[in-house]
Design a protein around this motif. Structure first.
Motif, short mmCIF file in Angstrom:
data_model
loop_
_atom_site.label_atom_id
_atom_site.label_comp_id
_atom_site.label_asym_id
_atom_site.label_seq_id
_atom_site.Cartn_x
_atom_site.Cartn_y
_atom_site.Cartn_z
N THR A 1 88.06 -36.12 9.46
CA THR A 1 87.73 -37.53 9.06
C THR A 1 88.20 -37.48 7.51
O THR A 1 88.21 -38.72 6.84
N SER B 1 73.69 -42.88 12.95
CA SER B 1 74.80 -42.08 12.43
C SER B 1 74.68 -40.79 11.91
O SER B 1 75.19 -40.42 10.71
N GLY B 2 73.32 -40.33 12.23
CA GLY B 2 73.07 -38.98 11.71
C GLY B 2 72.58 -39.06 10.36
O GLY B 2 72.99 -38.01 9.53
N ASN C 1 78.13 -36.80 2.96
CA ASN C 1 78.06 -36.91 4.26
C ASN C 1 78.85 -38.07 4.78
O ASN C 1 79.24 -38.48 5.94
N ARG D 1 73.37 -30.39 13.52
CA ARG D 1 72.31 -31.46 13.51
C ARG D 1 71.18 -31.17 14.14
O ARG D 1 70.91 -30.68 15.11
N THR E 1 78.12 -29.16 13.81
CA THR E 1 77.57 -29.94 13.18
C THR E 1 76.10 -29.47 12.44
O THR E 1 75.55 -30.17 11.49
N VAL F 1 86.71 -31.02 8.29
CA VAL F 1 86.39 -32.15 9.24
C VAL F 1 87.63 -33.05 9.25
O VAL F 1 88.70 -33.01 8.26
N ARG G 1 80.38 -37.50 8.85
CA ARG G 1 79.39 -36.86 9.62
C ARG G 1 78.61 -35.79 8.72
O ARG G 1 78.92 -35.58 7.50
N LYS G 2 77.57 -35.43 9.22
CA LYS G 2 76.74 -34.65 8.54
C LYS G 2 77.15 -33.16 8.35
O LYS G 2 77.40 -32.50 9.43
#
Length: 557
Positions: free
Chosen positions: A165, A272-273, A92, A145, A143, A163, A97-98
């Motif tokens: 990223t 930041s999760g 992650n 979350r 996500t 993702v 991100r998660k």
């Protein structure tokens, strides 16, 4: 040979292999030969051979063949490690991100998660790698979350996450714990590692000396794969000492050149999760990105792992062939025990028949009272029952000898051999049917002799008192064949009724038939005992076929 490839996607250069089609064909044949091996007998080394077979198939199916066919596919880094090592948090944090569930307490079954750039997802939605895992695609930009991940479908599955990223050309796979309490998870973790271009082995400051991670590390060295180690959750105050000790262990194991990364013990950021600060994973992320984008580094990672797998085949394939030979040798010993037991009982039955052992008990009593107080049918019934008993005792004695011999053979303890499922017919039924068929045929022989006596062209003198009763002739014939010396008068009586030549002809035909049926009965029972062993499919051919396929593969390299 490696050469520079064309630009793919985001202006990144990739490398392509100039792989001869003959090499791919040779690997395909070798793969099929490995798949054809069987190790059902619990002899020494069988468990190791089964594990070796599965691992070879996984590396050929999940990595080597797909990678050689499509070298431009993204670099796949599998993140593996023990329970609580922080693998999911690491993934992650690398992605920003998660995307995968973190935490020590996990569901009893867990779906591995593969994360890649959206432009690369087509490489993994099909069956190019890990073909035995069903694909689960999470909704785009979902996500989850604070909620549970999407439900896992029936059977094993691989969840694909994309993702922006994560740089193109790089995919991360969060594997289940290698020391999971669930056996399915442990096996799946090992299978996923076999699909990796790069193994990222994660351990912690508290567990870096555990046996399970080191077993995988030694396997990585043995196969010469591209390996990265991550020492996670290291307290600042002991970071230097723990890192030094871990480096010493790696050097001692011959892995001192493996890149090492240390992640300090930091609280995950709530803002930041649940992710680690970017600086904590930046060196590892930079290393992975460099391997995916730099042509030379990518070439080095892929070639090392691919060559490592192919080089390992030189030792692992002959080991598999040796295990095949051990299985066949054990099967031959088990077969020989059956053959010997039934051959000895067959010889004993022949001796008993020559001695007239069938004419005993009720059969002898019936013969002594024949024909005054016993009909031909009753005499035949008693003789048939006595012959059935003789053959059943022989079968039981042979099976008992086989059981004793197989108890002293490790291969004889295979479940399919020790627990014999009842067939559609019992031995009593099979043997009884065969002996009754023999009786019916000798009755037919007797009828043929009577018809021959009545034929106009017959030059023999017709016996006094009219044509004899075929059933009586059959009873005298059976008594003469089964009674030995005690039944001498049966043969004489037979000659009086149909003449010496007819009696001799009838005894020859009936005797040959008796030998044939006795041989068939014991052969059928021997084959019945061998059937479970034959069903295991232990043959010698796979040994030679494995070595031949390996030889062709090495030549084509």
């Amino acid at each position: 040979m490696l050469q520079k490839g064309s630009k793919i996607g985001h202006s990144s250069h990739v490398v392509t292999f100039d792989v001869r089609p003959q090499l791919l064909d040779a690997l395909s044949v070798l793969r099929d030969r490995v798949a054809a091996t069987r190790f059902p007998l619990p002899v020494a080394g069988a468990a190791r051979a089964r594990a070796n077979r599965e691992e070879l198939l996984q590396q050929l199916d999940d990595y080597l063949v797909p990678r050689l066919k499509e070298p431009e596919a993204p670099l796949l880094a599998v993140i593996g490690g023990s329970t609580g090592a922080g693998k999911s948090t690491l993934v992650n944090s690398l992605v920003g991100r998660k995307v995968t569930e973190a935490g020590v307490l996990r569901p009893t079954t867990r779906t591995p998660v593969l994360v890649c750039h959206p432009d690369d997802q087509h490489w993994y939605t099909g069956k190019r790698v890990l073909p035995h895992l069903a694909r689960v695609r999470a909704p785009k930009q979902e996500t989850w979350r604070g909620r549970r991940p999407p439900a896992r479908p029936g059977g094993r599955a691989l969840r694909i996450e994309t993702v922006d990223t994560l740089p193109p050309g790089l995919a991360l796979l969060d594997a289940p714990d290698i020391d999971s309490l669930v056996a399915e998870n442990r096996l799946l973790a090992a299978e996923l590692i076999c699909a990796a271009d790069v193994w990222v082995m994660v351990t912690t400051a508290a567990r870096y000396a555990d046996a399970v991670p080191w077993h995988l590390l030694r396997t990585a060295k043995e196969h010469n794969v591209t390996l990265v180690t991550v020492l996670d959750r290291v307290p600042h105050q002991v970071a230097t000492e723990v890192s030094r000790q871990y480096a010493a262990l790696l050097t001692k194991a011959g892995l001192g050149d493996a890149p090492r990364f240390t992640v300090p013990e930091l609280p995950e950021s709530a803002e930041s999760g649940g992710l680690l600060p970017g600086t904590a994973v930046a060196p590892l992320r930079a290393w992975l990105t460099h391997r995916a984008h730099d042509m030379g580094a990518r070439r080095q990672a892929i070639v090392r792992t691919a060559n490592g797998v192919m080089n390992s085949l030189r030792a692992r394939t002959p080991e598999l062939a040796g295990a095949v030979a051990a299985q066949h040798a054990a099967a031959l010993r088990l077969t020989a025990a059956v053959e010997e037991a039934y051959e000895e009982e067959h010889a004993r039955v022949r001796g008993r028949l020559q001695a007239g052992a069938v004419l005993a008990g009720d059969a002898l009593k019936r013969w002594r009272s024949y024909p005054l107080d016993c009909s031909p049918e009753e005499l035949l019934d008693a003789l048939v029952e006595s012959l059935v008993t003789l053959l059943l005792n022989a079968v039981a004695a042979a099976d008992e000898r086989v059981d004793e011999a197989w108890r002293h053979e490790p291969g004889g303890l295979a479940p399919g051999l020790t627990v014999r499922a009842p067939g559609l017919e019992s031995a009593e039924h099979r043997v009884g049917m065969a002996v009754r068929r023999w009786r019916r045929v000798i009755e037919e022989y007797a009828e043929e002799e009577v018809r021959a006596l009545d034929a106009p062209s017959d030059v023999r003198v017709h016996p006094r008192g009219g044509a004899p009763d075929p059933v009586a002739l059959a009873a005298l014939l059976a008594t003469a064949l089964l009674g030995g010396r005690r039944a001498r008068s049966a043969g004489e009586n037979l000659a009086e009724r149909i003449g010496a030549h007819g009696a001799l002809r009838l005894r020859d035909r009936g005797g040959n038939l008796l030998t044939s049926y006795v041989d068939k009965v014991l052969r059928v029972e021997r084959e019945r005992r061998l059937a479970p062993l034959d069903a295991l499919g232990v043959h010698p051919e796979p040994q030679a076929e494995l070595i031949a396929a390996l030889s062709v593969m090495q030549k084509e390299r």
